[in-house]
Write a protein that holds these residues in place. Structure first.
Motif, PDB file in Angstrom:
ATOM      1  N   ALA A   1      -6.511  11.472   2.064  1.00  0.00           N
ATOM      2  CA  ALA A   1      -5.503  12.457   1.681  1.00  0.00           C
ATOM      3  C   ALA A   1      -5.612  12.849   0.207  1.00  0.00           C
ATOM      4  N   ALA A   2      -6.008  11.909  -0.636  1.00  0.00           N
ATOM      5  CA  ALA A   2      -6.005  12.150  -2.082  1.00  0.00           C
ATOM      6  C   ALA A   2      -6.874  13.334  -2.514  1.00  0.00           C
TER       7      ALA A   2
ATOM      8  N   LEU B   1      -6.427   1.099  -3.375  1.00  0.00           N
ATOM      9  CA  LEU B   1      -6.336   1.531  -1.973  1.00  0.00           C
ATOM     10  C   LEU B   1      -7.656   1.292  -1.244  1.00  0.00           C
TER      11      LEU B   1
ATOM     12  N   TYR C   1       1.405   6.635  -6.901  1.00  0.00           N
ATOM     13  CA  TYR C   1       0.370   7.647  -7.127  1.00  0.00           C
ATOM     14  C   TYR C   1       0.995   9.039  -7.245  1.00  0.00           C
ATOM     15  N   THR C   2       1.898   9.364  -6.345  1.00  0.00           N
ATOM     16  CA  THR C   2       2.496  10.701  -6.372  1.00  0.00           C
ATOM     17  C   THR C   2       3.497  10.861  -7.522  1.00  0.00           C
TER      18      THR C   2
ATOM     19  N   GLU D   1      -7.335   1.126   2.808  1.00  0.00           N
ATOM     20  CA  GLU D   1      -6.410   2.208   3.114  1.00  0.00           C
ATOM     21  C   GLU D   1      -7.141   3.553   3.156  1.00  0.00           C
TER      22      GLU D   1
ATOM     23  N   ASP E   1      -6.891   6.179   5.166  1.00  0.00           N
ATOM     24  CA  ASP E   1      -6.105   7.399   5.376  1.00  0.00           C
ATOM     25  C   ASP E   1      -5.562   7.956   4.066  1.00  0.00           C
ATOM     26  N   ARG E   2      -5.081   7.068   3.220  1.00  0.00           N
ATOM     27  CA  ARG E   2      -4.538   7.532   1.934  1.00  0.00           C
ATOM     28  C   ARG E   2      -5.657   7.980   1.001  1.00  0.00           C
TER      29      ARG E   2
ATOM     30  N   ARG F   1       0.834  -1.210   0.000  1.00  0.00           N
ATOM     31  CA  ARG F   1       0.000   0.000   0.000  1.00  0.00           C
ATOM     32  C   ARG F   1       0.864   1.254   0.000  1.00  0.00           C
ATOM     33  N   ALA F   2       1.999   1.204   0.688  1.00  0.00           N
ATOM     34  CA  ALA F   2       2.937   2.329   0.653  1.00  0.00           C
ATOM     35  C   ALA F   2       3.495   2.514  -0.758  1.00  0.00           C
TER      36      ALA F   2
ATOM     37  N   ALA G   1       0.949   4.280  -2.862  1.00  0.00           N
ATOM     38  CA  ALA G   1       0.936   5.722  -2.572  1.00  0.00           C
ATOM     39  C   ALA G   1       2.118   6.410  -3.237  1.00  0.00           C
ATOM     40  N   GLU G   2       3.256   5.761  -3.232  1.00  0.00           N
ATOM     41  CA  GLU G   2       4.453   6.312  -3.879  1.00  0.00           C
ATOM     42  C   GLU G   2       4.249   6.427  -5.390  1.00  0.00           C
TER      43      GLU G   2
END
Length: 163
Positions: A90-91, A79, A63-64, A84, A86-87, A56-57, A60-61
């Motif tokens: 944030a999106a 996600l 994604y950015t 997930e 929290d992520r 999942r990390a 997120a990496e």
């Protein structure tokens, strides 16, 4: 390698099932774009459905790091599948692309992010995103907040959507 796309897809599926660090690294590399777009798409999905915290990390990496809207949309869905929240929360707060913000809100509703949706609604100014947040509240079953919006929202269109 030079295997057929079908065989490569099957091999990717097997890699996704493995808990081996080497398999995870290969899967992450493919999800980052070190292969064909079709395999990349599958790798993103597999990271969400078969991966743990590290996967999942990695999502997120990726994604950015990517500008590809289709991949970002796929990552948001992965996600949500992986739980997930929290992520997902944030999106929509940092994403500039309105379609991706809407997708993140949709996935947050599917995920059941009641408190997160309420926070987003309070901050959001774009009417189309607010409408999607209301819809996501309905998807997540947050009828208490929907009733409150129907009673107190100043925008009649948003009140109508809440009703």
């Amino acid at each position: 390698g030079t295997a057929t796309p079908k065989l490569r897809g099957r091999a990717l599926f097997v890699l996704a099932q493995s808990n081996s660090p080497q398999a995870r690294e290969v899967l992450k590399g493919i999800a980052k774009g070190n292969s064909t777009p079709e395999l990349q798409s599958r790798a993103i999905t597999y990271l969400g459905t078969h991966g743990g915290r590290e996967s999942r990390a990695a999502l997120a990496e990726i994604y950015t790091a990517t500008n590809a809207v289709a991949n970002k949309r796929r990552i948001l869905r992965a996600l949500a599948v992986s739980g997930e929240g929290d992520r997902l929360f944030a999106a929509p707060q940092s994403e500039q692309n309105a379609d991706l913000r809407l997708e993140a809100v949709r996935q947050l509703g599917v995920h059941g992010g009641h408190a997160e949706l309420v926070q987003l609604y309070a901050k959001e100014t774009a009417p189309e995103v607010k409408k999607q947040i209301i819809s996501a509240m309905g998807t997540s079953g947050n009828t208490t907040r929907l009733a409150e919006i129907a009673r107190t929202e100043r925008d009649p269109g948003q009140r109508r959507t809440a009703v």
